[in-house]
Scaffold this motif. Sequence first.
Motif, short mmCIF file in Angstrom:
data_model
loop_
_atom_site.label_atom_id
_atom_site.label_comp_id
_atom_site.label_asym_id
_atom_site.label_seq_id
_atom_site.Cartn_x
_atom_site.Cartn_y
_atom_site.Cartn_z
N PHE A 102 0.84 -1.20 0.00
CA PHE A 102 0.00 0.00 0.00
C PHE A 102 0.88 1.25 0.00
N ILE A 103 1.91 1.25 0.87
CA ILE A 103 2.81 2.41 0.94
C ILE A 103 3.51 2.61 -0.39
N ASN A 104 3.99 1.50 -0.96
CA ASN A 104 4.72 1.58 -2.23
C ASN A 104 3.84 2.19 -3.32
N ASN A 105 2.60 1.68 -3.40
CA ASN A 105 1.67 2.23 -4.39
C ASN A 105 1.31 3.67 -4.10
N SER A 139 3.94 10.53 -5.63
CA SER A 139 5.10 11.08 -6.35
C SER A 139 4.69 11.44 -7.78
N ARG A 140 3.88 10.57 -8.38
CA ARG A 140 3.39 10.86 -9.72
C ARG A 140 2.53 12.12 -9.72
N ASP A 141 1.70 12.27 -8.66
CA ASP A 141 0.86 13.46 -8.56
C ASP A 141 1.70 14.72 -8.44
N VAL A 142 2.81 14.62 -7.67
CA VAL A 142 3.70 15.78 -7.52
C VAL A 142 4.26 16.18 -8.88
N VAL A 143 4.76 15.19 -9.62
CA VAL A 143 5.35 15.47 -10.94
C VAL A 143 4.28 15.97 -11.91
N SER A 165 2.82 17.66 -2.41
CA SER A 165 1.79 17.85 -3.45
C SER A 165 1.11 19.21 -3.29
N LEU A 166 0.84 19.58 -2.03
CA LEU A 166 0.26 20.89 -1.77
C LEU A 166 1.18 22.01 -2.22
N ILE A 220 -4.04 25.33 -8.32
CA ILE A 220 -5.19 24.44 -8.47
C ILE A 220 -4.81 23.18 -9.24
N LEU A 221 -4.12 23.35 -10.36
CA LEU A 221 -3.75 22.19 -11.17
C LEU A 221 -2.68 21.36 -10.48
N GLY A 222 -1.83 22.00 -9.67
CA GLY A 222 -0.83 21.25 -8.92
C GLY A 222 -1.46 20.30 -7.92
N MET A 223 -2.64 20.68 -7.37
CA MET A 223 -3.34 19.85 -6.39
C MET A 223 -4.44 18.99 -7.02
#
Length: 1022
Positions: free
Chosen positions: A324-327, A333-337, A391-392, A948-951
């Motif tokens: 779960f943590i790995n996913n 991380s993908r969301d951050v990028v 992410s924020l 907004i798009l970053g989050m």
Amino acid sequence: MTRTILFLLKRRLIVYLITSLIVIAGLGSLFSFPIELVPKTNLPWIVLNISGGSLPPEEMEERVTKKVEQELKALVEIKEFSSTTSMGRVRIMIVAQEGQGERVKQEVQAIANRLRNDFPAGVDTIDVRQDNLGTEALVDYALVGSDPQTMLNLAKTTIKERIEAVPGVREVVIPDSDTQAKIAVTFLPERLNAYQMTPAGVIDQLRNSNWKQAVGTLENTGFDTVVMFDQTYSTVPEIKQLLIDTPKGSVPLAQLAAVEDLRGVEQDFTRLTDGQVFVYLSLARAEGSDLIETQAKVEEVVRQINAEANGQYELRVMIEAASFINNAVSNLSRDVVLGGVLAIAILFLFLRNWRVTLVIATTLPLSALMTFIAMKLGGYNLDLVTLISLSLSVGLIVDAAIVVLESIYHFREKGEELRDAIVKGTKEVITPVFTSQLTLVVVFLPLVLADFEDWLQPILSTIAFTVTSAIVASTVAAFFFVPIFSERFLQKDKNISLEKERKDSLIVRAFQRVLSVALRHRKKSLLAAVALFVAAGAMLPYVKMGQGMDVNENLVFATMEFPRGTDLAGAKQLSLQAEQQLRELPEVKDVFSFVGETEAELFIALKGKKERSKGKEELTEAINERLKSLPGVENITTAYGGQGTEAPIQLDIKGDEIETMATVAADVEAMLAAIPGITNIRNDIESGQEKVTLVPRREALARIQVDPQSLLQQVAVMMGEQAITTVTQEGIELDVVARMPQQWLKHPEQLRQIMIVARDGIQVPLHELVDVTYGKTPVAISREQGQKVSTVYAELSGIDLGTAGRAIAESLPSVVVPAGYQVEIAGKLKEQSANLTQGLFVFAGVIALIYVIMVAQFGRLSQPLIIMLTIPMALVGVVIGFVLTQRIFGEMAMIGMIMLIGIVVSNAILLIDRINLLRSRGMELTPAIVQGTKDRVRPVIMTKLTAILGMLPMALAMAEGSDLEAPLATAVISGLIFHTLVTLVLVPVLYSLFEGAKEKRIARRASRSTLVAKPNMAGSLE
């Protein structure tokens, strides 16, 4: 600042070297972070467990609980404590003052050790533990096979040794409370009578026959030989053949008792999966070891063990967090990028210039790397909370750089030379940018200092540190790196169009038209804003309130309560039916049951979020419906991983008499039953167990020469198990116990007839030696701060915690409570109320701090007040966002809303600062408002769209780990959207009203001064 920028422009090599060092240090920090589920923090929760013997609850309360509680009251480091006392067991839960957890743990350990000699003789276990957030738990396995005894032996020997040999594994804990790990000597009463023996006589001989002793040493030159007598036994056949001396001669023990090896045999508790009993293995990792790497090594060993088993047994994963943590880490991380890419795309869309966009694209990762360095220095790891914070930050760390770069670009469009544009552009916005960045940082000061629940504070501290580090890094990048990179990337830029030649964009023209209408109808515009705020207030009841801290979304805990009197066989049958029902759900991957006579705990492992067709609420409802449909199940409690199985509704009743508390509890239950959506109402006051009290007759005992202690021992042998000795088999230490047959003594009348042996061998019925009285003993006694307490529990169906809480608060005063008794809201309802109260204090503190900062910048009280008046518009957006998404407004949403305050005021700061600048250059009020808004439309929309798009990937909540972050992102995004659209209209309108009124006052004063001056002048002429 001008000198600094000019110096850096002349010494660009220094900046490039610093950039290289930041890249190296940042990447080194990033790849050295251990990966965790949540931040590891010791919490101020200490649990003291004291157990042993079979004293009734009221006896344990008097001789153990009250003594310990009296000592705890003297410790000023303790905030509160509560206790539960049952037969032979005391559990005390202690909450220490902030930062005093470790010290209180040591004090509690010292108190328990000091009082140990005063506890009843049967008390043999004292355990003190301190809870923490982010434990060292690694993974839990179920060892499934056909023979439980063989499985238990295998788990405690070979499997335990092989797994503990894995680097990073601290220990493998194998609880065996559900299976008996002993050899039982069960007496045969008829045989004892035939050989004229008593159980006590046999026990004494068995204890004396298991010994080993050295008698001396044979000394020789160069070596010695120890001589030892060994009269020990270890196997069941050896024990059976032990000779017991009786009045009728020596006979093997097998003639007087049945000897059985009970390893793996169920007692009053069992564990089941797929209809089979399993052995439970809980793995803990060593301090500092990486969770994912360690589990990968363990899984390799487990695969080898399963391969060697040839299907005879299997180790199955029960609970694990690594996948779960790995996913979740991968997804976050993908969301951050992705957020960063979207932010850069927005810049390019607005600026239509790849060179300008490249400046921001360079400073964004540079700010992120500086944040990683700060996290490393601060001792933080990569976990769900830090990744949510990053992410924020993605959309926020480019805000300052965008404003600085847009200002530079603006001067270039006016025809300024590049270096002059860099210096002037940076200098013009340095004050508003610094102020807006400062407002983002100060929101966390009240958030960290507030008295939130203990488990929430480490999460708030982590978010505060990470986001603050990101904001500080972005500010440094904006003022020191953006000017240098601008000169580097914009030197050959041929796409600069002069301001006179450039046509305003569609967005700018649209806002200008709306603003012109709003300025012509200022009062109507304000009334529209007030109407929106009132409408949002009317929508508040439709916002779902609750606790949204489900850390592990792939695990559901459920508890089934059975009617009193249910035996283990019946409980097992119900648990097997429950497992069968749950496995029919396509979202369920596996089910493991921990079954007792009164309740069963179910660990329901779910498939990955992408494989599930049902949402959380829908799946929870499906699980509840299937479990409630089973006949014989009284109550159901379900919760996702991280929340435990605590009932959402709890009300504590405090007082002295259990009977009166039971009456009040019945009234409270009736009150709850009248509220729609509250179900499974019950309380923890049980009717109690029957109690027989034996009072020895001293004269009768003296007549047959039996002392009270001897009487106690003889009765105890008849009633329960007596420890004889310990033996070792296959490396496992086993207790050897003696007992009477289980069905031999069941009724009090049978107890009265048991025979007591006098010193001369005469046997006398027990009823001739004692007086017998009958009564009841409570099953358990709960206390809070030294006062008795009982709890009424309930579940929710179709309503949220906030709605239920409001209904209970309205109805609770109608319950009649006798003098000296209290009914208080407890559990999650109390936590929610406390957190919301603290949230309001934080909200007020944040507004006050931001107001002070803005007063310091603008040098007046009115203009900061204009900005404060726009904050309700952000709250309108938050309400609309949560009503539309129907997400739970909990702790994470509250954090997002408080952060939102600091974010939204930056819009208004930039706008008002620009208008003030234009007015200082001689422009009239209305033209300055229109031109200032026009100048700031593009940077304001760009910065907020990037935020907004970053989050946005967080708010979409598409994968594992997203349910924790989604409410926070929803609060920020919905508030930002609404506030940004409204601010560019409402702030100019308010500014026009405030400053227009100010100009009129100045004009009136000037006219009065003129009128006063004219008579004076006339008099002087005369």
